[in-house]
Design a protein around this motif. Structure first.
Motif, PDB file in Angstrom:
ATOM      1  N   ASP A  69       0.951  -1.343   0.002  1.00  0.00           N
ATOM      2  CA  ASP A  69       0.183  -0.445  -0.317  1.00  0.00           C
ATOM      3  C   ASP A  69       0.490   1.041   0.176  1.00  0.00           C
ATOM      4  O   ASP A  69       0.401   2.584   0.238  1.00  0.00           O
ATOM      5  CB  ASP A  69      -1.192   0.039   1.663  1.00  0.00           C
ATOM      6  CG  ASP A  69      -0.384  -0.209   1.983  1.00  0.00           C
ATOM      7  OD1 ASP A  69       1.416  -0.791   2.221  1.00  0.00           O
ATOM      8  OD2 ASP A  69      -1.111  -0.285   3.638  1.00  0.00           O
ATOM      9  N   ALA A  74      -2.757   6.841   4.381  1.00  0.00           N
ATOM     10  CA  ALA A  74      -3.259   8.225   4.846  1.00  0.00           C
ATOM     11  C   ALA A  74      -3.079   9.764   4.976  1.00  0.00           C
ATOM     12  O   ALA A  74      -4.131  10.028   4.357  1.00  0.00           O
ATOM     13  CB  ALA A  74      -3.033   7.302   6.601  1.00  0.00           C
ATOM     14  N   LEU A  77      -4.758   9.550   0.977  1.00  0.00           N
ATOM     15  CA  LEU A  77      -5.976   9.727   1.105  1.00  0.00           C
ATOM     16  C   LEU A  77      -6.292  11.454   1.879  1.00  0.00           C
ATOM     17  O   LEU A  77      -7.176  12.053   1.589  1.00  0.00           O
ATOM     18  CB  LEU A  77      -7.388   8.866   1.707  1.00  0.00           C
ATOM     19  CG  LEU A  77      -7.146   7.597   1.372  1.00  0.00           C
ATOM     20  CD1 LEU A  77      -7.596   6.492   2.330  1.00  0.00           C
ATOM     21  CD2 LEU A  77      -7.895   7.356  -0.270  1.00  0.00           C
ATOM     22  N   THR A  83     -13.931  10.582   1.000  1.00  0.00           N
ATOM     23  CA  THR A  83     -12.705   8.998   0.732  1.00  0.00           C
ATOM     24  C   THR A  83     -14.662   8.963   1.554  1.00  0.00           C
ATOM     25  O   THR A  83     -15.038   9.223   2.357  1.00  0.00           O
ATOM     26  CB  THR A  83     -11.588   9.045   1.587  1.00  0.00           C
ATOM     27  OG1 THR A  83     -12.456   9.813   2.877  1.00  0.00           O
ATOM     28  CG2 THR A  83     -10.810  10.079   1.378  1.00  0.00           C
ATOM     29  N   ASP A  85     -14.113   4.249   3.397  1.00  0.00           N
ATOM     30  CA  ASP A  85     -13.740   3.535   3.510  1.00  0.00           C
ATOM     31  C   ASP A  85     -12.115   2.763   2.626  1.00  0.00           C
ATOM     32  O   ASP A  85     -12.028   2.068   2.483  1.00  0.00           O
ATOM     33  CB  ASP A  85     -15.309   1.861   3.487  1.00  0.00           C
ATOM     34  CG  ASP A  85     -16.082   2.028   3.699  1.00  0.00           C
ATOM     35  OD1 ASP A  85     -16.021   2.273   5.004  1.00  0.00           O
ATOM     36  OD2 ASP A  85     -17.193   1.217   3.042  1.00  0.00           O
ATOM     37  N   HIS A  86     -11.435   4.613   3.181  1.00  0.00           N
ATOM     38  CA  HIS A  86     -10.399   4.072   3.006  1.00  0.00           C
ATOM     39  C   HIS A  86     -10.007   3.940   1.188  1.00  0.00           C
ATOM     40  O   HIS A  86      -8.996   3.255   0.436  1.00  0.00           O
ATOM     41  CB  HIS A  86      -9.128   2.788   3.330  1.00  0.00           C
ATOM     42  CG  HIS A  86      -8.862   3.494   4.391  1.00  0.00           C
ATOM     43  ND1 HIS A  86      -8.594   4.213   6.014  1.00  0.00           N
ATOM     44  CD2 HIS A  86      -9.310   2.216   6.044  1.00  0.00           C
ATOM     45  CE1 HIS A  86      -8.663   3.683   6.889  1.00  0.00           C
ATOM     46  NE2 HIS A  86      -9.696   3.128   6.875  1.00  0.00           N
TER      47      HIS A  86
END
Length: 95
Positions: A69, A74, A77, A83, A85-86
């Motif tokens: 990832d 964080a 995003l 946004t 749910d991530h």
């Protein structure tokens, strides 16, 4: 291989280059000289010559091909206007 005047005009048209009629013969000579040089390259014996990535002997740096990832989801995003749910929340574009 030889280029004729019609081919020079076609190349100029495809390249979107304005070529005057009196320049065609000069360009024809230039293109034929380039093609003659390229044909000379086929005479070079390259048997046993390894492909190279640099003029100095070195190995390319490689990284492991793993899915991650990025360790900063964080922060990524935080740039999104919305946004959920991530995930980035985007407006619907297809009805």
């Amino acid at each position: 291989m030889s280029v004729d005047a019609a081919t020079v005009r076609r190349i100029a048209h495809l390249a979107r280059i304005a070529v005057k009629e009196d320049e065609v013969s000069h360009l024809q000579g230039e293109l034929n000289a380039m093609l003659a040089f390229v044909e000379q390259l086929t005479e070079v014996d390259i048997d046993g010559v390894e492909p190279m990535t640099s003029v100095t002997p070195m190995e390319m740096k490689k990284r492991a091909d793993v899915v991650s990832d990025g360790e900063i989801p964080a922060k990524v995003l935080a740039n999104a206007p919305a946004t959920e749910d991530h995930f980035f929340l985007v407006p619907k574009v297809v009805e």
